[in-house]
Structures are given as structure tokens and as C-alpha cells.
Design an enzyme around this catalytic site. Structure first.
Site, PDB file in Angstrom:
ATOM      1  N   THR A   1       0.151   1.683  -5.789  1.00 11.44           N
ATOM      2  CA  THR A   1       1.611   1.589  -5.877  1.00 11.44           C
ATOM      3  C   THR A   1       2.157   2.174  -7.174  1.00 11.44           C
ATOM      4  O   THR A   1       3.345   2.025  -7.464  1.00 11.44           O
ATOM      5  CB  THR A   1       2.075   0.132  -5.739  1.00 11.44           C
ATOM      6  OG1 THR A   1       1.569  -0.628  -6.845  1.00 11.44           O
ATOM      7  CG2 THR A   1       1.593  -0.480  -4.427  1.00 11.44           C
TER       8      THR A   1
ATOM      9  N   CYS B   1       8.170   4.776  -9.137  1.00 10.43           N
ATOM     10  CA  CYS B   1       9.494   4.619  -8.529  1.00 10.43           C
ATOM     11  C   CYS B   1      10.410   5.764  -8.948  1.00 10.43           C
ATOM     12  O   CYS B   1      11.186   6.283  -8.142  1.00 10.43           O
ATOM     13  CB  CYS B   1      10.104   3.266  -8.909  1.00 10.43           C
ATOM     14  SG  CYS B   1      10.214   2.950 -10.683  1.00 10.43           S
TER      15      CYS B   1
ATOM     16  N   ARG C   1      15.450   2.507 -21.321  1.00 13.21           N
ATOM     17  CA  ARG C   1      15.344   1.177 -20.728  1.00 13.21           C
ATOM     18  C   ARG C   1      16.609   0.402 -21.096  1.00 13.21           C
ATOM     19  O   ARG C   1      16.962   0.321 -22.273  1.00 13.21           O
ATOM     20  CB  ARG C   1      14.096   0.457 -21.246  1.00 13.21           C
ATOM     21  CG  ARG C   1      12.780   1.133 -20.865  1.00 13.21           C
ATOM     22  CD  ARG C   1      12.530   1.025 -19.367  1.00 13.21           C
ATOM     23  NE  ARG C   1      11.279   1.656 -18.970  1.00 13.21           N
ATOM     24  CZ  ARG C   1      10.093   1.061 -18.985  1.00 13.21           C
ATOM     25  NH1 ARG C   1       9.992  -0.198 -19.392  1.00 13.21           N
ATOM     26  NH2 ARG C   1       9.009   1.699 -18.588  1.00 13.21           N
TER      27      ARG C   1
END
Length: 294
Positions: free
Chosen positions: A105, A135, A217
Site C-alpha cells: 500500500t 497516495c 505538511r
């Protein structure tokens, strides 16, 4: 999140979970989620195993994947989501234990092939161990492919404004390899590196060396945004780019690339099933060769 997503599909059945958490705590974490809300179903624990919507799910707590005996549970595909077994050698322990295929993943740490929907998924040739990349790569690659296929990319820079992740600090703490990354996540916008843009060059070889990027972030719990600044090979108006994105979202990339002209913000995409959504109102063009896409 993988479990919750699987519960929304009729073609996936979860039959076993391996985690070092005990089953009671696992059930609690499945039931309650601060970002995605309560689980839409029933969750119980019986004899150390999960019972979800009336179906028993085997629970184990093995540190070595080779000991998992996946074949006894009828496992076909393992979602390797620990972040610890990201090479062919280590992930292959799942195959040794009886699984048929393994999907990492996150990005692989060796030459394990990466496949991204909307980018190179059609080149999958039955490999038993693959990576689904990150992602950010899943968000960026479909966007970059549509732009490159229609107008050509001379060069591009990507910035991802990225939601807080579990590895960040709640308050300032030691982080020897990444000093900025050790600062309090809820207090700061933190510049960071990302390999996502370069990874696009692996799933779309025609863009290798043409694309790089960085991350910020930010103190939000979920949903991130990709800002792609591109110099086009073929001049195009912003309206023409929007038209190409809309056509892709309704055609070959339906279900992977979304398209919106609404005045949306990040929380509107909580639970979004597309890996990438083109925000038509957020992008800008300096001229017909230089554009910023969101």
C-alpha cells in the site's frame, strides 16, 4: 481504511487480518474513527476473532509473515499495509505463507513494479507482488497523464499540500533525520520532501526526468491537494485543458479521475472514491504554455 473500503464492495471479502493489536482494540478502532465517523455495520469479538456484519474474520498477531498460513484462511490477495515489508524479498514471505498475490500500500523500496490506476494499470502482466505507490502519486499520475497525452509536458513542478500523517509529532520532538518534521504538526506548516513526483516517472516513463516536487505538511486531519505547475509542449487555453479533463473523467478514467466545477474545500472530499479529482475552478494559466492545475 482498506477494511472500510472493502466493505463497500461486493467483489471483495476480508477473511483474515494480521496485526499486533488485540482483537478487542481492533474492533474498537474499526467502530470509531475521528475522521470518517462510525462504522456502518456490526462489529463483535468472539474467541479472539472479529465478527463483522455476521461474518467471522480470522485474527492473528504474527511478526513474521512467513508464519501466517494464509492458505488455511483461503487468502488470495494480501494488502501489505504495515510499511515494513516493502521489498520483493520481504513481501514474498506472504507468498510462502500461502497467499497468491501481494499489494504493497506504499511505494516499494526496491524494483518491485508500481501500478497506478489511470496511469499504467493496463501494463499489469500478472506479477504476484506489486506496489500501488503512494497516495500523492495516485493523485498526480492521472492528472499528469491527461495533460501529457493531450498537450505534452516539457517540464513540471508539483507541490502537495498534505494533511498530517501518523508519523508526525503532536508537539515538538526529536527527529534526527528530518529536523523540520519533528516540529508540532498542529502548530506548523512544514516543508518536506516527497518522492511522489519522481515516482510518476516510473509509472509514466515518458515523464521521467521532467517532473519533481515537494510537500507542505499542514494541520488538517485528512485530504491533500496536488498543485501541478506545467510548461506545455502544445499551446492550450485553460478551457481546452478543462475540456480534456472532463472528457477523461467521463471516459477512460471514469471512477479514477473525478472532475468538479463546484466551489469545494478539502473536507468535501472526505471518503472520495476517486484517487484524483480535478478542481476546474482552482487552476490558473499565465499563458497558453504555462499553467497551474489543482
Amino acid at each position: 481504511i482498506v477494511f472500510r473500503a472493502a466493505q463497500e464492495r461486493s467483489d471483495i471479502e476480508i477473511v483474515a487480518i494480521n496485526d499486533l493489536l488485540d482483537a478487542e482494540y481492533m474492533a474498537y478502532m474499526l467502530k470509531y474513527d475521528s475522521t470518517h465517523g462510525r462504522f456502518n455495520g456490526t462489529v463483535e469479538v468472539k474467541d479472539g476473532h472479529l465478527i463483522v456484519n455476521g461474518k467471522k474474520i480470522r485474527v492473528t498477531a504474527e511478526r513474521d509473515p512467513a508464519n501466517l498460513k494464509w492458505n488455511e484462511a483461503g487468502v488470495e490477495v494480501v494488502a501489505e499495509a504495515t510499511g515494513l515489508f516493502l521489498t520483493d524479498e520481504t513481501a514474498r514471505k506472504h507468498i510462502t505463507a500461502g497467499a497468491k498475490k501481494v499489494v504493497m500500500t506504499g511505494p516499494s523500496k526496491d524494483s518491485t513494479p508500481m501500478f497506478v490506476r489511470g496511469a499504467n494499470f493496463d501494463t499489469y502482466a500478472g506479477q504476484d507482488i506489486v506496489s500501488n505507490a503512494s497516495c500523492t502519486t495516485n493523485c498526480l499520475a492521472p492528472l499528469a497523464k491527461v495533460v501529457n497525452d493531450n498537450f505534452g509536458i516539457v517540464e513540471a513542478l508539483m507541490t502537495t499540500v498534505h494533511a498530517t500523517t501518523a508519523t508526525q509529532k503532536t508537539v515538538d520532538g526529536p527527529s534526527h533525520k528530518d529536523w523540520r518534521g519533528g516540529r508540532g504538526a498542529s502548530q506548523n506548516i512544514i516543508p518536506s520532501s516527497t518522492g511522489a513526483a519522481k515516482a510518476v516517472g516510473k509509472v509514466l516513463p515518458e515523464l521521467n526526468g521532467k517532473l519533481t516536487g515537494m510537500a507542505f505538511r499542514v494541520p488538517t486531519p485528512n485530504v491533500s491537494v496536488v498543485d501541478l505547475t506545467v510548461r506545455l509542449a502544445k499551446p492550450a487555453t485553460y478551457e481546452e485543458i478543462k475540456k480534456a479533463m472532463k472528457a477523461a473523467s467521463e471516459g477512460a478514467m471514469k471512477g479514477v479521475l473525478g472532475y468538479t466545477e463546484d466551489d469545494v474545500v478539502s473536507t468535501d472530499f472526505n471518503g472520495e472514491t476517486c484517487t484524483s479529482v480535478f478542481d476546474a475552478k482552482a487552476g490558473i494559466a499565465l499563458n497558453d504554455n504555462f499553467v497551474k492545475l489543482v
